[in-house]
Write a protein that holds these residues in place. Structure first.
Motif, PDB file in Angstrom:
ATOM      1  N   ILE A   1       0.824  -1.254  -0.046  1.00  0.00           N
ATOM      2  CA  ILE A   1      -0.078   0.004   0.028  1.00  0.00           C
ATOM      3  C   ILE A   1       0.764   1.258   0.174  1.00  0.00           C
ATOM      4  N   THR A   2       1.955   1.352   0.581  1.00  0.00           N
ATOM      5  CA  THR A   2       2.811   2.319   0.728  1.00  0.00           C
ATOM      6  C   THR A   2       3.674   2.513  -0.616  1.00  0.00           C
ATOM      7  N   GLY A   3       3.763   1.540  -1.236  1.00  0.00           N
ATOM      8  CA  GLY A   3       4.336   1.398  -2.766  1.00  0.00           C
ATOM      9  C   GLY A   3       3.549   2.287  -3.641  1.00  0.00           C
ATOM     10  N   LEU A   4       2.347   2.312  -3.454  1.00  0.00           N
ATOM     11  CA  LEU A   4       1.346   2.862  -4.457  1.00  0.00           C
ATOM     12  C   LEU A   4       1.712   4.167  -4.717  1.00  0.00           C
ATOM     13  N   PRO A   5       1.523   5.048  -3.732  1.00  0.00           N
ATOM     14  CA  PRO A   5       1.726   6.538  -4.102  1.00  0.00           C
ATOM     15  C   PRO A   5       3.135   6.866  -4.446  1.00  0.00           C
ATOM     16  N   LEU A   6       4.143   6.197  -3.909  1.00  0.00           N
ATOM     17  CA  LEU A   6       5.423   6.144  -4.287  1.00  0.00           C
ATOM     18  C   LEU A   6       5.705   5.940  -5.649  1.00  0.00           C
ATOM     19  N   GLY A   7       5.318   4.852  -6.327  1.00  0.00           N
ATOM     20  CA  GLY A   7       5.504   4.757  -7.657  1.00  0.00           C
ATOM     21  C   GLY A   7       4.750   5.742  -8.420  1.00  0.00           C
ATOM     22  N   ALA A   8       3.508   6.206  -8.071  1.00  0.00           N
ATOM     23  CA  ALA A   8       2.726   7.419  -8.678  1.00  0.00           C
ATOM     24  C   ALA A   8       3.596   8.552  -8.470  1.00  0.00           C
ATOM     25  N   ALA A   9       4.264   8.866  -7.441  1.00  0.00           N
ATOM     26  CA  ALA A   9       5.211   9.998  -7.431  1.00  0.00           C
ATOM     27  C   ALA A   9       6.344   9.942  -8.221  1.00  0.00           C
ATOM     28  N   LEU A  10       6.814   8.857  -8.233  1.00  0.00           N
ATOM     29  CA  LEU A  10       8.118   8.767  -9.262  1.00  0.00           C
ATOM     30  C   LEU A  10       7.769   9.051 -10.687  1.00  0.00           C
ATOM     31  N   VAL A  11       6.279   8.636 -11.040  1.00  0.00           N
ATOM     32  CA  VAL A  11       6.203   8.942 -12.428  1.00  0.00           C
ATOM     33  C   VAL A  11       5.739  10.571 -12.515  1.00  0.00           C
TER      34      VAL A  11
ATOM     35  N   ILE B   1       5.684  -0.384  -8.440  1.00  0.00           N
ATOM     36  CA  ILE B   1       5.380  -0.488  -9.920  1.00  0.00           C
ATOM     37  C   ILE B   1       3.945  -0.683 -10.173  1.00  0.00           C
ATOM     38  N   PHE B   2       2.965  -0.971  -9.331  1.00  0.00           N
ATOM     39  CA  PHE B   2       1.673  -1.035  -9.707  1.00  0.00           C
ATOM     40  C   PHE B   2       1.120   0.647  -9.477  1.00  0.00           C
ATOM     41  N   GLY B   3       1.717   1.082  -8.624  1.00  0.00           N
ATOM     42  CA  GLY B   3       1.388   2.722  -8.538  1.00  0.00           C
ATOM     43  C   GLY B   3       1.991   3.483  -9.645  1.00  0.00           C
ATOM     44  N   ALA B   4       3.229   3.086 -10.364  1.00  0.00           N
ATOM     45  CA  ALA B   4       3.492   3.872 -11.363  1.00  0.00           C
ATOM     46  C   ALA B   4       2.866   3.308 -12.632  1.00  0.00           C
TER      47      ALA B   4
ATOM     48  N   MET C   1      -5.039   5.909 -15.120  1.00  0.00           N
ATOM     49  CA  MET C   1      -6.264   5.180 -14.478  1.00  0.00           C
ATOM     50  C   MET C   1      -6.214   6.048 -12.991  1.00  0.00           C
ATOM     51  N   ALA C   2      -5.161   6.855 -12.699  1.00  0.00           N
ATOM     52  CA  ALA C   2      -5.225   7.642 -11.527  1.00  0.00           C
ATOM     53  C   ALA C   2      -6.195   8.822 -11.596  1.00  0.00           C
ATOM     54  N   ASP C   3      -6.733   9.098 -12.882  1.00  0.00           N
ATOM     55  CA  ASP C   3      -7.456  10.469 -13.193  1.00  0.00           C
ATOM     56  C   ASP C   3      -8.787   9.959 -12.976  1.00  0.00           C
TER      57      ASP C   3
ATOM     58  N   ALA D   1      -7.276   5.321  -5.878  1.00  0.00           N
ATOM     59  CA  ALA D   1      -7.548   6.309  -4.715  1.00  0.00           C
ATOM     60  C   ALA D   1      -6.228   6.529  -3.838  1.00  0.00           C
ATOM     61  N   ILE D   2      -5.559   5.280  -3.333  1.00  0.00           N
ATOM     62  CA  ILE D   2      -4.456   5.120  -2.771  1.00  0.00           C
ATOM     63  C   ILE D   2      -3.306   5.678  -3.255  1.00  0.00           C
ATOM     64  N   ALA D   3      -3.106   5.517  -4.629  1.00  0.00           N
ATOM     65  CA  ALA D   3      -1.952   6.256  -5.461  1.00  0.00           C
ATOM     66  C   ALA D   3      -1.928   7.754  -5.534  1.00  0.00           C
ATOM     67  N   ASN D   4      -3.155   8.097  -5.613  1.00  0.00           N
ATOM     68  CA  ASN D   4      -3.443   9.698  -5.325  1.00  0.00           C
ATOM     69  C   ASN D   4      -3.052  10.392  -4.171  1.00  0.00           C
ATOM     70  N   LEU D   5      -2.848   9.783  -2.976  1.00  0.00           N
ATOM     71  CA  LEU D   5      -2.081  10.308  -1.980  1.00  0.00           C
ATOM     72  C   LEU D   5      -0.883  11.360  -2.419  1.00  0.00           C
ATOM     73  N   ALA D   6      -0.251  10.654  -3.516  1.00  0.00           N
ATOM     74  CA  ALA D   6       0.725  11.448  -3.963  1.00  0.00           C
ATOM     75  C   ALA D   6       0.672  12.538  -5.160  1.00  0.00           C
ATOM     76  N   LEU D   7      -0.622  12.273  -5.551  1.00  0.00           N
ATOM     77  CA  LEU D   7      -0.966  13.373  -6.725  1.00  0.00           C
ATOM     78  C   LEU D   7      -1.865  14.316  -6.342  1.00  0.00           C
TER      79      LEU D   7
END
Lengths: 145, 137
Positions: free
Chosen positions: A61-71, B12-15, B22-24, B105-111
Motif C-alpha cells: 500500500i505504501t508503494g502505490l503512492p510512491l510509484g505514482a510520485a516517481l512517474v 510498480i503498480f502505482g507507477a 487510471m489514477a485520473d 485512490a491510494i496512489a492519489n495520496l501522491a498526486l
C-alpha cells in the motif's frame, strides 16, 4: 491522437497496464498472494480478515503512492476530481463496503481474477462494470455530471 | 525481504496507475460514460495488465510454492453467491459515482492528497461498516 476518441491514450494505457500486471505477477510468484488492493488496504489498516502478513500489506500500500510520485517527477500526471464532497464521500463508502462484501475490486477480481479465468471474478467484474456504466448513464440522465 | 518485494510491487503498480491514466477520476468516468465522449483508454490498461498476469498464472501452476518459500494463499474461483454479486454492484455504483477504485485512490495520496482524502476516509469507513456488520452476525 485520433479524431474518434479525442482524449484516448491507448499506448500509455497499455504500457501502464503492463506495469500493473507485472506488479501482480511479482506478488503472485514472489509472495504467493493476489495483488488485490482492496484486500491489502483492509489488511494494512487492520480491518482485513485472513492470515496475510500485515507488513506485506502495508509495504504494498505504501508503494502505490510512491510509484505514482516517481512517474509524476518524470512527466505531468493530470488528475481531475469530482468537485462535490458528497460525491466523494458516498462513492468512498460504497467502494469500501462493496469491495469487502464482494471480496475484491478492479485489481483482485478484474486483473488477477480475469487472467486466472476465475468464474467468480468474471461474474464480479461483469457486475461492477455494468453497475459503473449504469451509474454514470443515470447521473448523466439526471444532469448530475 | 517480503516487505521489500511487496513495496517494489506496490510501487510498480502505482507507477502503472499514474502512467496509464487510471489514477485520473475524470478519465475513469469518461470510460464509464457510454453516452458522452467515450474514452476507451481503460480497456487498453486492462488488456495490458491481464497479459503478464495470464503468464504468471501459467507459471504458478508449475510451482510448488512461491519464490519466497511461502505457500500460495489463493481465493476460490467458482462460488458465485449473493454477497459477491451485491458487493460488486455496490462497488460498481461507487466507482461510477466518484471515478475511483481502491488502487487509484491510494496512489492519489501522491498526486492529489487533499482531494482524495475524503474518499479514502469514507472508503475505510465503508470497510469498517462491513466488518461491524459481519461481526454482528
Amino acid at each position: 491522437m485520433n479524431t474518434l476518441f479525442p482524449g484516448a491514450m491507448p499506448g500509455m494505457g497499455f504500457l501502464g497496464g503492463l506495469l500493473i500486471g507485472l506488479a501482480g505477477a511479482i506478488m503472485l510468484l514472489g509472495l504467493g498472494r493476489i495483488a488485490g488492493v482492496s484486500g491489502l488496504a483492509a489488511r494494512a489498516v487492520g480491518i482485513g480478515s485472513g492470515t496475510d502478513s500485515r507488513a506485506v500489506a502495508l509495504a504494498f500500500i505504501t508503494g502505490l503512492p510512491l510509484g505514482a510520485a516517481l512517474v509524476a517527477v518524470v512527466r505531468p500526471v493530470a488528475v481531475t476530481f469530482p468537485p462535490s464532497l458528497a460525491v466523494l464521500v458516498i462513492g468512498g463508502l460504497l467502494v469500501g463496503f462493496g469491495t469487502r462484501l464482494g471480496s475484491g475490486c478492479t485489481s483482485g477480481h478484474g486483473v488477477c481474477g480475469l487472467s486466472r479465468l476465475s468464474l467468480r471474478s468474471m461474474a464480479a467484474t461483469a457486475l461492477f462494470m455494468a453497475a459503473g456504466f449504469a451509474t454514470v448513464a443515470a447521473m448523466r440522465a439526471l444532469g448530475w455530471g | 525481504m517480503r516487505a521489500l518485494i511487496a513495496l517494489l510491487a506496490g510501487a510498480i503498480f502505482g507507477a502503472g496507475l499514474a502512467l496509464s491514466g487510471m489514477a485520473d477520476p475524470a478519465r475513469v468516468r469518461a470510460f464509464l460514460d457510454l453516452f458522452g465522449t467515450w474514452d476507451p483508454t481503460l480497456a487498453f490498461v486492462m488488456a495490458g495488465a491481464v497479459l503478464p498476469m495470464a503468464v504468471a498464472w501459467l507459471i504458478q501452476r508449475r510451482l510448488p510454492r512461491a519464490l519466497s518459500g511461502d505457500a500460495f494463499t489463493l481465493p476460490g474461483t467458482r462460488r458465485i453467491d449473493t454477497p459477491l454479486a451485491m458487493g460488486a454492484l455496490l462497488f460498481g455504483i461507487g466507482w461510477g459515482i466518484a471515478g475511483l477504485c481502491p488502487g487509484p485512490a491510494i496512489a492519489n495520496l501522491a498526486l492529489a492528497p487533499f482531494a482524495v482524502l475524503p474518499f479514502l476516509a469514507a472508503m475505510i469507513a465503508g470497510m469498517l461498516l462491513h466488518r461491524l456488520r459481519a461481526a454482528g452476525r
